[in-house]
Write an enzyme that holds these catalytic residues in place. Sequence first.
Site, PDB file in Angstrom:
ATOM      1  CB  THR A  10      35.795 -13.452 -14.941  1.00 28.41           C
ATOM      2  OG1 THR A  10      35.258 -14.675 -15.468  1.00 28.41           O
ATOM      3  CG2 THR A  10      35.026 -13.056 -13.702  1.00 28.41           C
ATOM      4  CB  VAL A  11      39.445  -9.959 -14.083  1.00 22.11           C
ATOM      5  CG1 VAL A  11      40.065  -8.665 -13.544  1.00 22.11           C
ATOM      6  CG2 VAL A  11      39.419 -11.007 -12.989  1.00 22.11           C
ATOM      7  CG  ASP A 184      45.431 -18.118  -5.385  1.00 26.02           C
ATOM      8  OD1 ASP A 184      45.467 -17.443  -6.421  1.00 26.02           O
ATOM      9  OD2 ASP A 184      44.872 -17.736  -4.333  1.00 26.02           O
ATOM     10  CE  LYS A 188      45.214 -14.640  -4.311  1.00 29.37           C
ATOM     11  NZ  LYS A 188      43.865 -15.160  -3.947  1.00 29.37           N
ATOM     12  N   GLY A 284      36.440 -12.537  -7.798  1.00 33.83           N
ATOM     13  CA  GLY A 284      35.194 -12.210  -8.483  1.00 33.83           C
ATOM     14  C   GLY A 284      35.371 -11.044  -9.432  1.00 33.83           C
TER      15      GLY A 284
END
Length: 377
Positions: A10-11, A184, A188, A284
């Site tokens: 995706t990335v 996650d 971060k 995304g």
Amino acid sequence: MKIAVLGYGTVGRGVVTIVEGRARGVEVEKILDLPKNCTQPRMTPNYDEIVDDPSIEVVVECMGGLEPAHTFICRALRAHKSVVTSNKAVVAEFFDEFAALALENGVGLFIEASVGGGIPWIASIEKARRIDEISSFSGIMNGTTNYIIDSMAKEGLDFDIALGKAQELGYAERDPSADIDGVDVRNKTIISASVAFDVACTKDLPVTGIRTLTKRDMLMFENKGLQVKLFGRGVQRDGSYAVAVEPVAVPRESMEAAVPSNFNLVSLEGATVGPLKFYGQGAGSLPTGNAMVQDVLDAAAGRVPCYDFTRGLAYDPSLLTSNYVYRTTVGAPRDAEWYASGAWMLKHLTAVEARETFSKVLEKDPAAFMAAIAKEA
């Protein structure tokens, strides 16, 4: 400038799409992928073809996970190639090692896309720090959990139904543990604290997710004028710092409470600039790809980030204290005050103390829930 892209999921596809459509002067020379997926001449399953190619100046890592990403990043830095990565897990785990290797070899380590997707969060911290010491940061760093909470609040859905919708839309993985258990956001938060406070942030921080959040909890806080959100947060003061990941009940009129769907909102505060808030898509293909290509363009322009973790801040949990609400069927924790039916409040706990108390509650009531109360509430 020629680059190589590691991973064509995706990335990785987002990076290639943006480079080829919008990044003048940048050429994708190689793409690393599994042998069965190598359908273009520039694709290869052999990393040696990339790391040994002197024409490739930047390696863009989009693979995820710890290995082989860790090994590939180290090899690229030692080969005097700058690295751009969106991989928060590997950066959180090996940030100090990567930073030292980049400095030693005179190349750049670019990590913008590892926190906040398309939001220019890392760049904004770095810019603010040119003048101010960052006293604190906090916010919504995970779009999946925010989508779940927002769906529960607006549509009255049970947690499992909201999670299922997130999975159908591709916001949550089949195994959602990294999102709903706070892993996650932990990664971060480690990265954000490392950049904001100039410290190799501890990996042993208190982490609580939203796995046990219920509609009843949402209604309980709503009746108090509050909305639950999953936060990563950190503070520093007087040569020390503290960090935590936990649900926080914020005032319903706050900007954080209004963040919809899978969006993120992160904040920092400095002495002269005051509070700054950054809002946008936290994940995304194209938003994350945008952040990575921004880093590629910075590398092409000769910018070399420098992360120095020699400042030596001490980890002091007492800097981060709140009042905490525990919803449980096993009765009030010791010294707790009544908060609502089936829920009690403990005041002035550090995040570490709150998590330790919650762990004891979970032993007797695995469905219990805990949230900090925002200080402005």
